[in-house]
Design a protein around this motif. Sequence first.
Motif, PDB file in Angstrom:
ATOM      1  N   SER A 275      67.278 137.102 -20.910  1.00 59.59           N
ATOM      2  CA  SER A 275      65.869 137.319 -20.619  1.00 59.59           C
ATOM      3  C   SER A 275      65.490 138.783 -20.698  1.00 59.59           C
ATOM      4  O   SER A 275      64.327 139.124 -20.902  1.00 59.59           O
ATOM      5  N   GLY A 276      66.460 139.665 -20.521  1.00 56.69           N
ATOM      6  CA  GLY A 276      66.189 141.093 -20.558  1.00 56.69           C
ATOM      7  C   GLY A 276      65.535 141.616 -19.300  1.00 56.69           C
ATOM      8  O   GLY A 276      65.204 142.790 -19.195  1.00 56.69           O
ATOM      9  N   LYS A 277      65.303 140.752 -18.303  1.00 54.55           N
ATOM     10  CA  LYS A 277      64.665 141.187 -17.067  1.00 54.55           C
ATOM     11  C   LYS A 277      65.672 141.930 -16.188  1.00 54.55           C
ATOM     12  O   LYS A 277      66.787 141.478 -15.995  1.00 54.55           O
ATOM     13  N   LYS A 278      65.247 143.033 -15.643  1.00 51.92           N
ATOM     14  CA  LYS A 278      66.105 143.803 -14.764  1.00 51.92           C
ATOM     15  C   LYS A 278      65.755 143.462 -13.312  1.00 51.92           C
ATOM     16  O   LYS A 278      64.591 143.445 -12.938  1.00 51.92           O
ATOM     17  N   LYS A 279      66.796 143.204 -12.545  1.00 51.09           N
ATOM     18  CA  LYS A 279      66.591 142.856 -11.146  1.00 51.09           C
ATOM     19  C   LYS A 279      67.025 144.021 -10.269  1.00 51.09           C
ATOM     20  O   LYS A 279      68.143 144.500 -10.374  1.00 51.09           O
ATOM     21  N   ALA A 280      66.145 144.452  -9.408  1.00 50.69           N
ATOM     22  CA  ALA A 280      66.481 145.513  -8.466  1.00 50.69           C
ATOM     23  C   ALA A 280      67.324 144.945  -7.337  1.00 50.69           C
ATOM     24  O   ALA A 280      67.220 143.765  -7.010  1.00 50.69           O
ATOM     25  N   PRO A 281      68.204 145.772  -6.750  1.00 51.74           N
ATOM     26  CA  PRO A 281      68.976 145.291  -5.612  1.00 51.74           C
ATOM     27  C   PRO A 281      68.058 144.793  -4.511  1.00 51.74           C
ATOM     28  O   PRO A 281      67.116 145.477  -4.127  1.00 51.74           O
ATOM     29  N   GLY A 282      68.304 143.594  -4.012  1.00 48.13           N
ATOM     30  CA  GLY A 282      67.435 143.001  -3.009  1.00 48.13           C
ATOM     31  C   GLY A 282      68.210 142.385  -1.886  1.00 48.13           C
ATOM     32  O   GLY A 282      69.172 142.952  -1.373  1.00 48.13           O
ATOM     33  N   ALA A 283      67.797 141.156  -1.491  1.00 51.63           N
ATOM     34  CA  ALA A 283      68.422 140.494  -0.348  1.00 51.63           C
ATOM     35  C   ALA A 283      69.898 140.231  -0.597  1.00 51.63           C
ATOM     36  O   ALA A 283      70.724 140.362   0.308  1.00 51.63           O
ATOM     37  N   GLY A 284      70.248 139.862  -1.840  1.00 54.01           N
ATOM     38  CA  GLY A 284      71.650 139.606  -2.155  1.00 54.01           C
ATOM     39  C   GLY A 284      72.504 140.843  -1.972  1.00 54.01           C
ATOM     40  O   GLY A 284      73.613 140.779  -1.415  1.00 54.01           O
ATOM     41  N   ALA A 285      71.996 141.987  -2.425  1.00 52.56           N
ATOM     42  CA  ALA A 285      72.733 143.241  -2.258  1.00 52.56           C
ATOM     43  C   ALA A 285      72.872 143.597  -0.787  1.00 52.56           C
ATOM     44  O   ALA A 285      73.928 144.058  -0.332  1.00 52.56           O
ATOM     45  N   ALA A 286      71.821 143.373  -0.013  1.00 53.64           N
ATOM     46  CA  ALA A 286      71.879 143.671   1.422  1.00 53.64           C
ATOM     47  C   ALA A 286      72.925 142.793   2.106  1.00 53.64           C
ATOM     48  O   ALA A 286      73.680 143.261   2.973  1.00 53.64           O
ATOM     49  N   ALA A 287      72.974 141.515   1.717  1.00 52.51           N
ATOM     50  CA  ALA A 287      73.968 140.613   2.310  1.00 52.51           C
ATOM     51  C   ALA A 287      75.379 141.044   1.952  1.00 52.51           C
ATOM     52  O   ALA A 287      76.289 141.006   2.797  1.00 52.51           O
ATOM     53  N   LEU A 288      75.575 141.472   0.697  1.00 50.04           N
ATOM     54  CA  LEU A 288      76.900 141.922   0.284  1.00 50.04           C
ATOM     55  C   LEU A 288      77.303 143.190   1.024  1.00 50.04           C
ATOM     56  O   LEU A 288      78.460 143.339   1.440  1.00 50.04           O
ATOM     57  N   ARG A 289      76.360 144.098   1.208  1.00 54.94           N
ATOM     58  CA  ARG A 289      76.666 145.311   1.982  1.00 54.94           C
ATOM     59  C   ARG A 289      77.100 144.955   3.399  1.00 54.94           C
ATOM     60  O   ARG A 289      78.063 145.511   3.923  1.00 54.94           O
ATOM     61  N   ALA A 290      76.373 144.031   3.982  1.00 52.30           N
ATOM     62  CA  ALA A 290      76.720 143.627   5.349  1.00 52.30           C
ATOM     63  C   ALA A 290      78.105 143.001   5.410  1.00 52.30           C
ATOM     64  O   ALA A 290      78.886 143.265   6.331  1.00 52.30           O
ATOM     65  N   LEU A 291      78.421 142.164   4.416  1.00 50.56           N
ATOM     66  CA  LEU A 291      79.726 141.510   4.381  1.00 50.56           C
ATOM     67  C   LEU A 291      80.853 142.521   4.246  1.00 50.56           C
ATOM     68  O   LEU A 291      81.884 142.433   4.916  1.00 50.56           O
ATOM     69  N   ALA A 423      86.241 146.744  -3.443  1.00 45.84           N
ATOM     70  CA  ALA A 423      84.837 147.077  -3.231  1.00 45.84           C
ATOM     71  C   ALA A 423      84.616 147.311  -1.750  1.00 45.84           C
ATOM     72  O   ALA A 423      85.175 146.610  -0.900  1.00 45.84           O
ATOM     73  N   GLY A 424      83.801 148.307  -1.417  1.00 47.82           N
ATOM     74  CA  GLY A 424      83.574 148.630  -0.024  1.00 47.82           C
ATOM     75  C   GLY A 424      82.183 149.155   0.222  1.00 47.82           C
ATOM     76  O   GLY A 424      81.364 149.305  -0.697  1.00 47.82           O
ATOM     77  N   SER A 425      81.933 149.464   1.475  1.00 50.98           N
ATOM     78  CA  SER A 425      80.624 149.902   1.915  1.00 50.98           C
ATOM     79  C   SER A 425      80.810 150.876   3.061  1.00 50.98           C
ATOM     80  O   SER A 425      81.940 151.160   3.482  1.00 50.98           O
ATOM     81  N   ALA A 426      79.721 151.370   3.583  1.00 52.10           N
ATOM     82  CA  ALA A 426      79.781 152.242   4.748  1.00 52.10           C
ATOM     83  C   ALA A 426      80.248 151.455   5.969  1.00 52.10           C
ATOM     84  O   ALA A 426      80.102 150.237   6.036  1.00 52.10           O
ATOM     85  N   ALA A 427      80.821 152.151   6.928  1.00 58.07           N
ATOM     86  CA  ALA A 427      81.296 151.501   8.145  1.00 58.07           C
ATOM     87  C   ALA A 427      80.120 151.075   9.011  1.00 58.07           C
ATOM     88  O   ALA A 427      79.013 151.610   8.888  1.00 58.07           O
ATOM     89  N   PRO A 428      80.329 150.109   9.887  1.00 55.91           N
ATOM     90  CA  PRO A 428      79.248 149.690  10.791  1.00 55.91           C
ATOM     91  C   PRO A 428      78.691 150.881  11.574  1.00 55.91           C
ATOM     92  O   PRO A 428      79.418 151.784  11.978  1.00 55.91           O
ATOM     93  N   GLY A 429      77.391 150.882  11.752  1.00 52.47           N
ATOM     94  CA  GLY A 429      76.736 151.953  12.501  1.00 52.47           C
ATOM     95  C   GLY A 429      76.141 153.033  11.624  1.00 52.47           C
ATOM     96  O   GLY A 429      75.395 153.887  12.114  1.00 52.47           O
ATOM     97  N   ALA A 430      76.447 153.038  10.305  1.00 55.31           N
ATOM     98  CA  ALA A 430      75.896 154.059   9.416  1.00 55.31           C
ATOM     99  C   ALA A 430      74.403 153.855   9.248  1.00 55.31           C
ATOM    100  O   ALA A 430      73.935 152.740   9.038  1.00 55.31           O
ATOM    101  N   ARG A 431      73.650 154.928   9.327  1.00 50.51           N
ATOM    102  CA  ARG A 431      72.206 154.862   9.154  1.00 50.51           C
ATOM    103  C   ARG A 431      71.850 155.126   7.705  1.00 50.51           C
ATOM    104  O   ARG A 431      72.627 155.711   6.951  1.00 50.51           O
ATOM    105  N   ALA A 432      70.636 154.702   7.325  1.00 51.33           N
ATOM    106  CA  ALA A 432      70.221 154.804   5.918  1.00 51.33           C
ATOM    107  C   ALA A 432      70.322 156.228   5.403  1.00 51.33           C
ATOM    108  O   ALA A 432      70.780 156.480   4.296  1.00 51.33           O
ATOM    109  N   GLY A 433      69.930 157.198   6.198  1.00 56.65           N
ATOM    110  CA  GLY A 433      69.961 158.580   5.738  1.00 56.65           C
ATOM    111  C   GLY A 433      71.348 159.171   5.621  1.00 56.65           C
ATOM    112  O   GLY A 433      71.513 160.253   5.079  1.00 56.65           O
ATOM    113  N   GLU A 434      72.352 158.461   6.155  1.00 56.67           N
ATOM    114  CA  GLU A 434      73.732 158.938   6.098  1.00 56.67           C
ATOM    115  C   GLU A 434      74.606 158.032   5.250  1.00 56.67           C
ATOM    116  O   GLU A 434      75.834 158.128   5.289  1.00 56.67           O
ATOM    117  N   TRP A 435      73.980 157.124   4.500  1.00 53.19           N
ATOM    118  CA  TRP A 435      74.726 156.046   3.864  1.00 53.19           C
ATOM    119  C   TRP A 435      75.793 156.560   2.893  1.00 53.19           C
ATOM    120  O   TRP A 435      76.955 156.146   2.949  1.00 53.19           O
TER     121      TRP A 435
END
Length: 524
Positions: A275-291, A423-435
């Motif tokens: 389709s060529g449509k680009k999808k911005a990171p959304g709810a799925g990305a947020a869920a993966l970050r949380a996981l 694959a990893g993410s920031a540790a629990p407690g990280a704020r958006a400005g410190e991500w």
Amino acid sequence: MSELSIELERALPSLRRSTDSADRVAYARDLWPRHHLAVRAGNVAEHRPGVIVWPASTEEVQSLVQWARRTRTPLVPFGAGSGVCAGILPREDVVVVDLKRMNRWRAFDPNAPSLDVEAGHMGLPLEEELGRHGFTLGHFPSSILCSTVGGWVAARSAGQNSGYYGKIEDMVASLECVTGRGEVVRLHRRTNGPDLVPLVVGSEGTLAIVTSATLRLHRAPESRGFASWSFPSTEDGWEAMRVLFQSGLRPAVCRLYDPFDAMLARRGSVKSHASGKKKAPGAGAAALRALLRRPAAFNALVDSGLGTKAFGGALIVAVFEGQGEQPTRDAEAARRLVESCRGEYLGEGPARRWMAHRYSISYRQAPTIASGLFLDTMEVCATWSRLGALYHGVRRALGESVFVMAHLSHAYPDGCCIYFSFAGSAAPGARAGEWDAACERVYDATWQRALDAAIAAGGTLAHHHGAGRSKAPRLGRELGRGVEVVRALKRAFDPDSVLNPGNLIPPIEPFPYADDAHAKAVHA
């Protein structure tokens, strides 16, 4: 124009060079994944070279090194920039030496058979041209589209077909290089007396600049045999690999995927988006970050019997190649051996699918990183007797802070390479400005634990990616007193330390990662 560029122009007026800001950014780093965190934070390249040069001959390289030695100017050899261990991290006083203008065939001998080719030749065009002559080098790294002969030699590269053809060090008959002394030397493999070729292979641009290599060739394969098997566990799979290679059989390709990685392999690693449509990171990305902020439970579920069953077990794909009917006969012999090791034969399909997509690289890494995660790989190896301790030790160390999966490839009669992806993410407690800074802390701690675990298990810190600056601080623990030998070699080849200083060789004092990998601006 910088003072460095002016001085270089006076000394070597015919040498092609650039101080263009776009070039300086493009040559500021390799593909070390830690750099991606800086890019995501808006800090593209703090450590830019002063000048980039493109020599067209060995004579120009020699003149450049002689000038660099006189002026104490650091030089960083550059292949195609696809390294992942921070082998390139220049400063304003550094000249980056791109060798891709040196891409000629110097001597092709179909009777040997061998090819003397310059270091800047790109990988896939080289293999395609050899095929038109009826030959193959047999070297197919996943980076073949974006790597050079000189880069292969410098990093001690391994290709996907290493089971039959070996690694790059098995293919090099001789090397021409310019040492840090400014001397042009030709090193030959020898059966008596000192053999200096293995010292330069894998030296990552710290001892000499490789300008050409004479490579052993093979007849292009006439036929291939394919086979694949599933296993109740990864351990059952590597036992089958051990039996296979110790039996004398030599599949060109033999790859074992753990259950989760096998599930991805069965699905296919590359998706098309017609389709060529680009999808911005959304709810799925947020869920993966949380996981991935609490990955230990996720890893435990995947590693459990329930997870293994859900993913379909471990998977081996094997490809034999050669002349006539021999590959088919080898595949049939392998089937008999592997089925005696709890392998369930799956036919040729998975192996053929792997072969059809061997260069299909997933481009999902960029959106994944944009969504706030980090990705990386770690390749280590050990003898068969230590492989279990290495696999479980490194997996536990990684699994404390990242989601981890693995495949095993590059097997030998005496051991095997394990390739972890995580694959990893920031540790629990990280704020958006410190991500991004929080991701860096998790990334660094994860790597340090994993490297320590590899050493404790009696494994190596690298198999085919090299050490660069990312592993150099821990390399001394693996080499022990061998570090002094490496430093002595550096003094002999490059007494003024003008060739890629800071790379590969363990530092006298521990040092942190370079500050250009630290976030300065954050995009929430």
